[in-house]
Structure formats: structure tokens, C-alpha cells
Design an enzyme around this catalytic site. Structure first.
Site, mmCIF file in Angstrom:
data_model
loop_
_atom_site.group_PDB
_atom_site.id
_atom_site.type_symbol
_atom_site.label_atom_id
_atom_site.label_comp_id
_atom_site.label_asym_id
_atom_site.label_seq_id
_atom_site.Cartn_x
_atom_site.Cartn_y
_atom_site.Cartn_z
ATOM 1 N N PRO A 110 -62.553 -24.994 13.540
ATOM 2 C CA PRO A 110 -61.434 -24.064 13.377
ATOM 3 C C PRO A 110 -60.116 -24.687 13.850
ATOM 4 C CG PRO A 110 -62.738 -23.486 15.299
ATOM 5 C CD PRO A 110 -63.401 -24.672 14.684
ATOM 6 N N VAL A 111 -59.013 -23.950 13.663
ATOM 7 C CA VAL A 111 -57.715 -24.439 14.147
ATOM 8 C C VAL A 111 -57.135 -23.464 15.172
ATOM 9 C CG1 VAL A 111 -57.072 -25.925 12.214
ATOM 10 C CG2 VAL A 111 -56.639 -23.468 12.064
ATOM 11 N N ASP A 112 -58.034 -22.714 15.821
ATOM 12 C CA ASP A 112 -57.567 -21.693 16.768
ATOM 13 C C ASP A 112 -56.774 -22.294 17.936
ATOM 14 O OD1 ASP A 112 -60.090 -22.836 17.395
ATOM 15 O OD2 ASP A 112 -60.410 -21.333 18.942
ATOM 16 N N ASP B 175 -67.235 -40.272 16.709
ATOM 17 C CA ASP B 175 -67.128 -40.953 15.418
ATOM 18 C C ASP B 175 -67.979 -42.226 15.341
ATOM 19 O OD1 ASP B 175 -65.474 -39.009 14.462
ATOM 20 O OD2 ASP B 175 -63.637 -40.185 14.505
ATOM 21 N N ILE C 197 -69.029 -32.913 21.079
ATOM 22 C CA ILE C 197 -67.717 -32.639 20.461
ATOM 23 C C ILE C 197 -67.849 -31.680 19.277
ATOM 24 C CG2 ILE C 197 -65.650 -33.674 19.414
ATOM 25 C CD1 ILE C 197 -66.069 -34.507 22.317
ATOM 26 N N ARG D 249 -58.860 -32.213 6.582
ATOM 27 C CA ARG D 249 -58.507 -31.376 7.713
ATOM 28 C C ARG D 249 -57.212 -31.827 8.411
ATOM 29 N NH1 ARG D 249 -60.462 -28.038 11.728
ATOM 30 N NH2 ARG D 249 -59.838 -28.700 13.803
ATOM 31 N N ARG E 219 -62.925 -42.469 2.012
ATOM 32 C CA ARG E 219 -61.928 -41.719 2.789
ATOM 33 C C ARG E 219 -61.558 -42.470 4.057
ATOM 34 N NH1 ARG E 219 -63.919 -36.565 4.841
ATOM 35 N NH2 ARG E 219 -61.938 -36.832 5.865
HETATM 36 C C1 UD1 Z 1 -60.067 -35.984 15.256
HETATM 37 C C2 UD1 Z 1 -60.438 -37.138 14.362
HETATM 38 C C3 UD1 Z 1 -61.942 -37.131 14.093
HETATM 39 C C4 UD1 Z 1 -62.720 -37.113 15.402
HETATM 40 C C5 UD1 Z 1 -62.235 -35.992 16.303
HETATM 41 C C6 UD1 Z 1 -62.868 -36.025 17.684
HETATM 42 C C7 UD1 Z 1 -58.457 -37.434 13.008
HETATM 43 C C8 UD1 Z 1 -57.827 -37.338 11.670
HETATM 44 N N1 UD1 Z 1 -59.723 -37.013 13.101
HETATM 45 O O1 UD1 Z 1 -60.401 -34.791 14.543
HETATM 46 O O2 UD1 Z 1 -62.262 -38.312 13.338
HETATM 47 O O3 UD1 Z 1 -64.094 -36.919 15.130
HETATM 48 O O4 UD1 Z 1 -60.812 -36.077 16.475
HETATM 49 O O5 UD1 Z 1 -62.612 -37.238 18.300
HETATM 50 O O6 UD1 Z 1 -57.855 -37.915 13.951
HETATM 51 N N2 UD1 Z 1 -61.655 -27.385 17.751
HETATM 52 C C9 UD1 Z 1 -61.584 -26.021 17.834
HETATM 53 N N3 UD1 Z 1 -60.383 -25.429 17.573
HETATM 54 C C10 UD1 Z 1 -59.261 -26.149 17.250
HETATM 55 C C11 UD1 Z 1 -59.361 -27.549 17.176
HETATM 56 C C12 UD1 Z 1 -60.577 -28.149 17.431
HETATM 57 O O7 UD1 Z 1 -62.572 -25.348 18.127
HETATM 58 O O8 UD1 Z 1 -58.198 -25.554 17.019
HETATM 59 C C13 UD1 Z 1 -62.956 -28.043 18.007
HETATM 60 C C14 UD1 Z 1 -63.489 -28.723 16.745
HETATM 61 O O9 UD1 Z 1 -64.176 -27.803 15.943
HETATM 62 C C15 UD1 Z 1 -64.390 -29.768 17.339
HETATM 63 C C16 UD1 Z 1 -63.657 -30.177 18.617
HETATM 64 O O10 UD1 Z 1 -62.783 -29.091 18.932
HETATM 65 O O11 UD1 Z 1 -65.637 -29.207 17.659
HETATM 66 C C17 UD1 Z 1 -62.859 -31.468 18.501
HETATM 67 O O12 UD1 Z 1 -61.876 -31.330 17.511
HETATM 68 P P1 UD1 Z 1 -60.519 -32.153 17.498
HETATM 69 O O13 UD1 Z 1 -60.411 -32.967 18.736
HETATM 70 O O14 UD1 Z 1 -59.415 -31.225 17.171
HETATM 71 O O15 UD1 Z 1 -60.784 -33.124 16.289
HETATM 72 P P2 UD1 Z 1 -59.857 -33.380 15.030
HETATM 73 O O16 UD1 Z 1 -58.442 -33.546 15.471
HETATM 74 O O17 UD1 Z 1 -60.169 -32.435 13.952
#
Ligand code: UD1
Length: 429
Positions: free
Chosen positions: A122-124, A316, A338, A92, A408
């Protein structure tokens, strides 16, 4: 796929060294896209996810060399703005190349990501935030197509995140650092990895203030016009706070005397707070946690905890603390805020004999449960670490299948634990 065979119960001893942070290394590697020259990154853990990011950067023209935890990346030959599905789907975090490509090339085509199956992820927030900064985006056939409209207008830009997503904050920071204007990110993530990224972006020439708070301001440089440079930038990534927490739990759950080395205590305050509530005896030294030998599981207390963005308790470490709580007398409760689907390890822990009732967001853990060896399956990265911890106290030989998840995110876990006294073998497929 490889498996681990672990014999328990066991005692550990000695010092376990923590490696560099994967979650810091990945965005910093992506940020190297901004620079039309060579960067050398040190303390990079040797992991599958790092190799995935190397392959992705190479597919776009980067030259890399990775030896002894030191990684050099030369992006002067960057010849593509497309991050292919076959590479992005493996991890991701690959999605954070979007910001660097946009700043350097003015456009980007990045596949929608894959990664651990913990929730929808998602990446919204990334996309909405780029749009708020005037980027045109379009999702078509599994790809995000993005384009800058007026490259480097001098006006200050502002964006507010609806949730402090770590990845979205990093993507935006990298983009902002490569634009010759000031960008303000409100409701930014505050994780230590954000601060590390900010330090790296400053080395490249951006001025960053507020990293580690909810309000980050970045005055960037024009990455699209940067001429090739002879200067080589060096950066040492921070140590991995999640790996540190995992090994500390290994010491506690086995009632052992161990030292975990390469730890920044400021990164683990919420974790220490929970250990104190449980009643764990530990000492913090310069950059070490010493788990004292007088921790008797039967004398520890249950706890209620909630995962939160930093500085709260990290999601984590949720799976790892949960297995410890199965060994503590009384009822503990974990609220996961989260991710919406991060209890997939519960059925696997139950196979070992744990008594846990879970809904999608909360889990009640009844302890102490007598754990017994059983074949189990890794469901995601941190859950896999939880299974190794469980196998250390389970009676008999536990077979942990699909350990590629561990590869990983934990550098040579079985070698480090074997050195500390665990009977653990990798069974090759
Ligand atoms: C990063 C970490 C991951 C950790 C997470 C939360 C890395 C490579 N990974 O993941 O190990 O578990 O932070 O501390 O650094 N979300 C949305 N839309 C978005 C982006 C996120 O809904 O566009 C949601 C995700 O689905 C999730 C939450 O927000 O439920 C947190 O996501 P995010 O903080 O973005 O985590 P990552 O950057 O993916």
C-alpha cells in the site's frame, strides 16, 4: 512475452559489468520535476522501468532524450499535475512523482500504483506522512488527490514514518526539497539510493543533512516560484548493488572464477557478511568483487538470514541467495520481514527440484538438491533472476517464461551472461 532458454550446468568466466542503479535512477528522475530547466542524468540503465518513468514524465510535459545511458530531462514545459493510471499502474515507483508535483504545482493527482505483485504494497505511509506535513489528501476512484494548504510557510515541519519505507522517504524528500522551509524526516529509510537522491537534491539547491541515517533534515527552495533557468545540472547515479549481488551469486553457484565490476562495497556489507558465514572465497578490490575459483559448493555451510531495511540483508537479494542455499549441504532458513508475500518463487524453484518449505514469512531450505531443467515462470523481478541462477546449475534446458520482469530491472542480462559463458537464448514470442 519473451522467454529465456538456458542450458546447464555451466561454468562462467571473465568480468561482468554492473549497470547503474534502477532504484536510484527512478526517484532522481521524479525529482527532476522540481526544476524548471534541464537536468542530465548519467549511468542510467536501459530498462523497461526507466522507459515507464520517461513516458510518465513526458505525459506531463517533460522533454526527454535518452542515449548511451545518458538521459536529459527538461521539465520547463511541465503542464500537468496528473499522473495517469495507464502509466502509473506499470510500476509502483511512479507514485513518487507525487512529492515533486505538489512542490512545483501545489497540487497533484496521482493514480494508486501497480508494480510487482509482492505483497499488498500500500501507499498509506506516503499519504499519512504528507498529511502530517499539512497536505490535504483525498482518495477517489483510484487516484490520490493532494493539495498544499499554505504554500511555503516558513515554520519548520516534522514528520515521523511508522516504518522506514524507501519510497515514502524519497517522496517526502523530493517534496521537502521543493519547499522554502525546513523539513525533518524521522525514522527515514537509510538505503544508499536515499543518499544518491539527497546528493541530487543538493545540486538543485536544497540543503540536505543526515541522508543515510534515520533522521534527515532538508532546507528546500521554492520550486513553485522558480523561474526558467539556463543552468543544466548533471548527475551520475550510483551502480546497482542488487545486480552486483546477483552476478556474484552467479559465480558462486556455478563454482566459477569471475569478477563483478562497478561495485560499491559499502552498499553490500550485509551480503558479504552472509557470504562469509557460508564460507565463500572472494576478494574485494577497488570497485570489484572477485569470486575465487576454489569455491566448492559441497564445502559451503548453510545459514540463517533475515531480510531487513538497509544496512540489513536486502529483500531484493532474497530470491537469489535462496537458490544458492538449495545447493549447500544442510538446512538454511530465510526470514522475510520486508514484504509479506515474497516467496512466490518457491513453487517455481521446487519445479526445478529444490526442497523448500515456506510459510508467508519464513522458508526452510534443505540442501543440496539436484536441480533438473523444467519449464518455469517468472513471478517478479528478483525471483526471475533467481530462476536464471537456478537454470545455470540445473541439468538440461530450462525454459524461463515471462522474462519481461527481468527486462524491468537487469540491463541486457542475457548478453552479459552469454559473454561470461552461459548458454542462454532469448526466445521471442
Ligand atoms: C523499494 C525498492 C524495492 C525494494 C524495497 C525494499 C524502488 C523503486 N524499489 O520499494 O526494490 O524491494 O524498496 O527495500 O526503490 N509499505 C506500506 N505502506 C507504504 C509504503 C510501504 O505498508 O506506504 C510497506 C510495503 O508494502 C512493504 C514495506 O513497507 O511491505 C517496504 O516498502 P518500501 O520500503 O516502501 O519499498 P518500495 O519503496 O516500494
Amino acid at each position: 512475452m519473451d522467454s529465456f532458454k538456458v542450458s546447464g550446468p555451466t561454468k562462467l568466466s571473465g568480468t561482468i559489468e554492473v549497470e547503474g542503479s534502477k532504484n536510484s535512477a527512478l526517484p532522481i528522475m521524479a525529482a527532476s520535476l522540481l526544476y524548471n530547466g534541464k537536468v542530465v542524468l548519467n549511468n542510467i540503465p536501459r530498462l523497461k522501468d526507466i522507459n515507464s518513468m520517461i513516458s510518465l514524465l513526458e505525459s506531463m510535459g517533460a522533454l526527454t532524450q535518452f542515449e548511451n545511458n545518458s538521459l536529459s530531462i527538461d521539465n520547463s514545459g511541465l503542464n500537468s499535475f496528473r499522473a495517469d493510471y495507464n502509466l502509473v499502474r506499470k510500476m509502483r515507483a511512479s507514485f513518487i512523482v507525487l512529492g515533486g508535483l505538489l512542490a512545483r504545482k501545489g497540487r497533484a493527482e496521482v493514480s494508486l500504483p501497480g508494480g510487482c505483485a509482492i505483497g499488498q504494497r500500500p501507499v498509506d505511509i506516503h499519504i499519512k506522512s504528507f498529511e502530517a506535513l499539512g497536505i490535504q489528501t483525498n482518495i477517489k476512484e483510484g487516484y490520490v488527490y493532494a493539495q498544499t494548504s499554505d504554500i511555503n510557510s516558513n515554520e519548520e515541519q516534522r514528520v515521523e514514518l511508522e516504518f522506514p519505507s524507501v519510497g515514502a522517504t524519497e517522496n517526502l524528500m523530493i517534496f521537502a526539497a521543493g519547499r522554502n522551509q525546513t523539513t525533518i524526516i524521522n525514522n527515514a529509510a537509510k538505503e544508499p539510493e536515499i543518499v544518491d537522491l539527497a546528493n541530487f537534491l543538493e545540486k538543485l539547491g536544497a540543503k540536505v543533512s543526515g541522508a543515510g541515517t534515520a533522521f534527515i533534515s532538508i532546507k528546500g527552495f521554492d520550486a513553485s516560484k522558480e523561474s526558467p533557468s539556463e543552468t543544466v545540472f548533471n548527475h551520475d547515479v550510483i551502480f546497482d548493488r542488487i545486480v552486483a549481488g546477483t552476478y556474484a551469486i552467479a559465480g558462486i553457484i556455478t563454482e566459477s572464477h569471475i569478477t563483478v565490476k562497478n561495485v560499491n562495497h559499502d552498499h553490500l556489507k550485509a551480503f558479504y557478511n552472509v557470504l562469509e558465514q557460508i564460507g565463500v572465497n572472494f576478494i574485494l578490490k577497488d570497485n570489484e568483487i572477485e569470486i575465487l575459483p576454489n569455491n566448492i559448493l559441497s564445502s559451503l555451510n548453510p545459514v540463517n538470514l533475515t531480510t531487513l531495511p538497509f544496512p540489513g540483508f536486502p529483500t531484493d537479494l532474497q530470491a537469489q541467495i535462496m537458490i544458492l542455499l538449495t545447493q549447500i549441504k544442510g538446512k538454511s532458513k530465510i526470514f522475510e520481514t520486508i514484504f509479506e508475500n515474497r516467496f512466490m518463487h518457491v513453487p517455481e524453484y521446487t519445479r526445478l527440484g529444490a526442497v523448500i518449505e515456506a510459510t508467508s514469512q519464513s522458508a526452510s531450505i534443505a540442501g543440496p538438491a539436484k536441480l533438473k531443467a523444467a519449464p518455469v515462470m517468472c513471478t517478479d523481478l528478483r525471483a526471475s533472476a533467481g530462476l536464471v541462477l537456478g537454470a545455470m546449475v540445473a541439468e538440461g534446458e530450462t525454459m524461463i517464461n515471462r522474462v519481461y520482469h527481468l527486462d524491468r530491472g537487469y540491463e541486457e542480462m542475457e548478453k552479459k551472461l552469454k559473454k561470461a559463458g552461459l548458454k542462454i537464448e532469448r526466445v521471442k514470442e
